[in-house]
Scaffold this motif. Structure first.
Motif, PDB file in Angstrom:
ATOM      1  N   GLY A 111       0.853  -1.187   0.000  1.00  0.00           N
ATOM      2  CA  GLY A 111       0.000   0.000   0.000  1.00  0.00           C
ATOM      3  C   GLY A 111       0.888   1.236   0.000  1.00  0.00           C
ATOM      4  O   GLY A 111       2.107   1.139  -0.242  1.00  0.00           O
ATOM      5  N   ILE A 124       6.174  -7.588  -1.118  1.00  0.00           N
ATOM      6  CA  ILE A 124       5.240  -8.732  -1.096  1.00  0.00           C
ATOM      7  C   ILE A 124       3.840  -8.241  -0.741  1.00  0.00           C
ATOM      8  O   ILE A 124       3.663  -7.475   0.215  1.00  0.00           O
ATOM      9  CB  ILE A 124       5.687  -9.758  -0.021  1.00  0.00           C
ATOM     10  N   VAL A 142       1.446 -13.427   3.225  1.00  0.00           N
ATOM     11  CA  VAL A 142       2.429 -13.807   4.256  1.00  0.00           C
ATOM     12  C   VAL A 142       1.693 -14.366   5.468  1.00  0.00           C
ATOM     13  O   VAL A 142       0.802 -13.716   6.013  1.00  0.00           O
ATOM     14  CB  VAL A 142       3.292 -12.597   4.664  1.00  0.00           C
ATOM     15  N   GLY A 184      -4.514  -1.609   7.822  1.00  0.00           N
ATOM     16  CA  GLY A 184      -5.515  -1.839   8.871  1.00  0.00           C
ATOM     17  C   GLY A 184      -6.731  -2.521   8.287  1.00  0.00           C
ATOM     18  O   GLY A 184      -6.807  -2.764   7.078  1.00  0.00           O
ATOM     19  N   LYS A 187     -14.423   0.577  -6.293  1.00  0.00           N
ATOM     20  CA  LYS A 187     -13.139   0.931  -6.896  1.00  0.00           C
ATOM     21  C   LYS A 187     -12.479  -0.249  -7.606  1.00  0.00           C
ATOM     22  O   LYS A 187     -11.804  -0.086  -8.612  1.00  0.00           O
ATOM     23  CB  LYS A 187     -12.193   1.475  -5.817  1.00  0.00           C
TER      24      LYS A 187
HETATM   25  C1  LIG Z   1     -11.504  -0.967   2.889  1.00  0.00           C
HETATM   26  C2  LIG Z   1     -10.812   0.379   3.032  1.00  0.00           C
HETATM   27  C3  LIG Z   1     -11.200   1.437   2.211  1.00  0.00           C
HETATM   28  C4  LIG Z   1     -10.567   2.672   2.325  1.00  0.00           C
HETATM   29  N1  LIG Z   1     -10.990   3.682   1.522  1.00  0.00           N
HETATM   30  C5  LIG Z   1     -10.450   4.910   1.682  1.00  0.00           C
HETATM   31  C6  LIG Z   1     -10.912   5.988   0.895  1.00  0.00           C
HETATM   32  O1  LIG Z   1     -11.812   5.845   0.063  1.00  0.00           O
HETATM   33  N2  LIG Z   1     -10.352   7.206   1.094  1.00  0.00           N
HETATM   34  C7  LIG Z   1      -9.378   7.405   2.017  1.00  0.00           C
HETATM   35  O2  LIG Z   1      -8.904   8.539   2.194  1.00  0.00           O
HETATM   36  N3  LIG Z   1      -8.906   6.391   2.759  1.00  0.00           N
HETATM   37  C8  LIG Z   1      -9.425   5.160   2.622  1.00  0.00           C
HETATM   38  N4  LIG Z   1      -8.982   4.137   3.406  1.00  0.00           N
HETATM   39  C9  LIG Z   1      -7.841   4.384   4.303  1.00  0.00           C
HETATM   40  C10 LIG Z   1      -6.551   4.352   3.447  1.00  0.00           C
HETATM   41  O3  LIG Z   1      -6.674   3.280   2.580  1.00  0.00           O
HETATM   42  C11 LIG Z   1      -5.319   4.198   4.300  1.00  0.00           C
HETATM   43  O4  LIG Z   1      -5.114   5.424   4.981  1.00  0.00           O
HETATM   44  C12 LIG Z   1      -4.030   3.868   3.530  1.00  0.00           C
HETATM   45  O5  LIG Z   1      -4.266   3.031   2.426  1.00  0.00           O
HETATM   46  C13 LIG Z   1      -3.066   3.173   4.476  1.00  0.00           C
HETATM   47  O6  LIG Z   1      -1.923   2.764   3.782  1.00  0.00           O
HETATM   48  P1  LIG Z   1      -1.082   1.519   4.272  1.00  0.00           P
HETATM   49  O7  LIG Z   1       0.026   1.347   3.290  1.00  0.00           O
HETATM   50  O8  LIG Z   1      -0.730   1.678   5.705  1.00  0.00           O
HETATM   51  O9  LIG Z   1      -2.066   0.278   4.231  1.00  0.00           O
HETATM   52  P2  LIG Z   1      -2.962  -0.362   3.068  1.00  0.00           P
HETATM   53  O10 LIG Z   1      -3.248   0.587   1.977  1.00  0.00           O
HETATM   54  O11 LIG Z   1      -4.106  -0.990   3.776  1.00  0.00           O
HETATM   55  O12 LIG Z   1      -1.998  -1.495   2.470  1.00  0.00           O
HETATM   56  C14 LIG Z   1      -1.672  -2.641   3.198  1.00  0.00           C
HETATM   57  C15 LIG Z   1      -1.320  -3.732   2.219  1.00  0.00           C
HETATM   58  O13 LIG Z   1      -0.809  -4.840   2.954  1.00  0.00           O
HETATM   59  C16 LIG Z   1      -1.265  -6.023   2.359  1.00  0.00           C
HETATM   60  N5  LIG Z   1      -1.237  -7.067   3.382  1.00  0.00           N
HETATM   61  C17 LIG Z   1      -1.834  -7.055   4.609  1.00  0.00           C
HETATM   62  N6  LIG Z   1      -1.539  -8.193   5.269  1.00  0.00           N
HETATM   63  C18 LIG Z   1      -0.745  -8.924   4.441  1.00  0.00           C
HETATM   64  C19 LIG Z   1      -0.129 -10.195   4.550  1.00  0.00           C
HETATM   65  N7  LIG Z   1      -0.236 -10.929   5.673  1.00  0.00           N
HETATM   66  N8  LIG Z   1       0.582 -10.653   3.495  1.00  0.00           N
HETATM   67  C20 LIG Z   1       0.725  -9.919   2.357  1.00  0.00           C
HETATM   68  N9  LIG Z   1       0.162  -8.701   2.206  1.00  0.00           N
HETATM   69  C21 LIG Z   1      -0.558  -8.215   3.236  1.00  0.00           C
HETATM   70  C22 LIG Z   1      -2.676  -5.696   1.860  1.00  0.00           C
HETATM   71  O14 LIG Z   1      -3.041  -6.551   0.798  1.00  0.00           O
HETATM   72  C23 LIG Z   1      -2.517  -4.243   1.427  1.00  0.00           C
HETATM   73  O15 LIG Z   1      -2.238  -4.129   0.047  1.00  0.00           O
HETATM   74  C24 LIG Z   1      -9.557   2.874   3.286  1.00  0.00           C
HETATM   75  C25 LIG Z   1      -9.164   1.816   4.087  1.00  0.00           C
HETATM   76  C26 LIG Z   1      -9.790   0.578   3.972  1.00  0.00           C
HETATM   77  C27 LIG Z   1      -9.356  -0.562   4.867  1.00  0.00           C
END
Ligand SMILES: Cc1cc2nc3c(=O)[nH]c(=O)nc-3n(C[C@H](O)[C@H](O)[C@H](O)COP(=O)(O)OP(=O)(O)OC[C@H]3O[C@@H](n4cnc5c(N)ncnc54)[C@H](O)[C@@H]3O)c2cc1C
Length: 525
Positions: free
Chosen positions: A14, A34, A91, A134, A160
């Motif tokens: 992400g 990954i 993972v 999260g 989306k």
């Molecule tokens: C369902 C949902 C919808 C959202 N929609 C919006 C929105 O419309 N607008 C907005 O402003 N914010 C939105 N948010 C919040 C926003 O997505 C987050 O602020 C931001 O994406 C966080 O980034 P991140 O990289 O921490 O985590 P994420 O974007 O959640 O990325 C985490 C990644 O880790 C991967 N992952 C998790 N566990 C494992 C594992 N065990 N093995 C391999 N891969 C793994 C997941 O597949 C994911 O791709 C949304 C959040 C969620 C949960």
């Protein structure tokens, strides 16, 4: 003796994982990125599956320019061979496999491959960065298990990622800022949003105005959502909550009711809204499974990190929503700082504070804003009173609220673990991820880190083979496909069980600056 480049495994692609991957790779680290999903981007940069042939995919895309920069940076590193991308790799655990106390620790990351997830591969690394994001919190109420009731984030993902809406007439309800993009997104896609029901008292937003005003960009984002709600004539119903979902075979209507100042439903205020879908959510919870298995310290439900995003376990970093829910800008900044720290520390150096100063300021501001939001948004304090004894709380094991209550009052359970042992709540497929906040609320105890040994159910055969030589071949049998670098709007993707690996050598480090959050100025929605 010369040593090869240090290897970092970034788990989660992400915003946080991508920013970390690029920052580390730009400073000479070999990165394996990954992700469990079929393509990179995480929740925020979710895009329609390519097979759907969306004609205008950018319409649903948030912060497109930032995404394009990340994509270009990643494509360049894949091409150069400094980053290897493993999508469709879930993972299930991370093992510390190096010698205890060795100067150079080693980790083995075990991932189940592809949609069937019957095979596991292992990736070795000198350091690990957890960026697993999260997941949504959903509190139960009578009727919440009816077909037609989806989570708010689930509705967003359907739209989306799948270009579908959950129903023709939708109620969006619960609490938290996520409800705004969900309601406006559904309305823009042609659904009739019958109401946006938010339990927040807007007066609380005004009371937190000082801290919130420190992020003028976010205020502008809020105003823009308000304008879109008006444009689509979506009725905003604050200080209300859903008390029941009605229907025989599937959802037909919901009853919403007003909340008093104490967060209790005001008797006699219930009103029924006809709808065929309900998108409901009560905030987000950090994903901490892998960190817990590695023994990282957690503060409440989030992974504890220092100023460099290091956990208290040597050579393990964490960034993004796994360290606390805070939005995309915070995730990018944390990822960037983590990647820089990894690159320096793996060479035995202190990270240079000067080029990171702006990211540090962005992180500080974004964290204060997130804390202020966290203080104002909360599910109704007395939501438990609306949950009837017949309401199913744990969907996997079909445990009702009545059985949880009986475990507490009749059998003396005083914590979630004992309730689980007495009722099986949380023992099913999702391992309590969905029901844990509800079980904790009904049992009247704090939600604590879950301490799950494995991040997901794993076939016994895979467990038996873990650690064997066969297991240690990352991406074996996965599809090798050249990265798609042409379309700026389409950063590299892979097919099922995808493995994208560049052909170049490790000493080409394309300095794209792609993930630098100090360049976030052009990412307004
Ligand atoms: C369902 C949902 C919808 C959202 N929609 C919006 C929105 O419309 N607008 C907005 O402003 N914010 C939105 N948010 C919040 C926003 O997505 C987050 O602020 C931001 O994406 C966080 O980034 P991140 O990289 O921490 O985590 P994420 O974007 O959640 O990325 C985490 C990644 O880790 C991967 N992952 C998790 N566990 C494992 C594992 N065990 N093995 C391999 N891969 C793994 C997941 O597949 C994911 O791709 C949304 C959040 C969620 C949960």
């Amino acid at each position: 003796m010369t040593e090869g480049p240090r290897r970092l495994a970034v788990i989660g692609a992400g915003p946080a994982g991508l920013a970390a991957c690029l920052a580390a790779a730009e400073h000479g680290v070999r990165v394996t990125l990954i992700d469990a999903a079929p393509s990179v981007g995480g929740q925020f940069y979710r895009r329609p599956a390519s097979g759907l042939g969306a004609r205008r995919p950018h319409v649903l895309h948030h912060h497109r320019r930032a995404w394009q920069r990340l994509g270009r940076g990643l494509a360049a590193h894949l091409e150069a061979g400094t980053v290897e991308q493993l999508t469709d790799h879930h993972v299930w655990t991370v093992e510390r496999t190096g010698t205890t106390g060795a100067a150079r620790p080693e980790f083995t990351v075990h991932a189940l491959v592809g949609p069937l997830q019957e095979r596991s591969v292992a990736v070795r690394a000198d350091a690990v960065l957890l960026a697993t994001g999260g997941y949504e919190k959903v509190l139960p109420f009578p009727g919440w298990t009816l077909p037609g009731v989806v989570t708010a984030g689930g509705a967003q993902a359907m739209l989306k990622g799948g270009l579908v809406v959950p129903g023709r007439r939708v109620v969006v309800a619960g609490s938290g800022p996520l409800l705004l993009p969900v309601a406006t997104g559904l309305a823009a896609a042609g659904a009739e949003v019958a109401a946006l029901v938010e339990s927040l008292d807007p007066g609380r937003l005004l009371r937190g105005a000082g801290a919130l005003a420190a992020e003028p960009g976010k205020i502008a984002e809020g105003v823009s959502y308000a304008a879109r709600l008006l444009r689509h004539r979506v009725p905003f119903v604050p200080r209300h909550t859903v008390v029941e979902a009605h229907g025989e075979e599937r959802l037909e209507a919901v009853t919403v009711a007003a909340l008093g100042p104490e967060g209790r439903v005001r008797p006699g205020t219930g009103r029924r809204i006809t709808c065929d879908a309900l998108a409901v959510g009560h905030g987000m919870v950090p994903h901490t499974d892998l960190a817990e298995a590695l023994g990282c310290r957690a503060d409440a439900t989030k992974v504890h990190v220092d100023d460099e995003q290091r956990t208290d376990v040597p050579a393990v970093w964490a960034a993004g929503e796994t360290t606390g829910i805070g939005g995309v800008v915070l995730s990018l900044a944390e990822g960037h700082l983590a990647g820089r720290s990894v690159a320096a520390r793996l060479r035995g150096l202190e990270p240079d504070p000067r080029p990171a100063a702006r990211a540090v300021r962005i992180r500080a501001r974004a964290r204060s804003f997130a804390a202020a939001l966290d203080a104002v948004y909360a599910p109704p304090a007395h939501w438990v009173e609306q949950v009837t004894d017949e309401t199913v709380v744990c969907r996997c094991e079909e445990v009702t609220a009545g059985r949880v209550r009986e475990a507490v009052t009749g059998l003396g359970a005083g914590d979630v673990r004992t309730v689980k042992l007495l009722t099986r709540a949380g023992m099913g497929w999702c391992q309590g991820r969905m029901c844990e906040p509800a079980v904790a609320g009904l049992a009247g105890c704090e939600q604590t880190p879950a301490r799950r040994l494995l991040a997901r159910p794993v076939p016994l055969g895979v467990l038996a083979e873990a650690g064997s030589e066969d297991d240690r071949s990352p991406g074996t049998g996965a599809i090798d496909r050249p990265p798609e670098t042409g379309a700026a709007d389409r950063p590299p993707e892979t097919g099922a069980a995808g493995r994208t690996r560049g052909a170049g050598t490790a000493d080409r480090t394309p300095g794209t600056g792609a993930a630098d959050p100090t360049r976030e100025a052009d990412t307004a929605p």
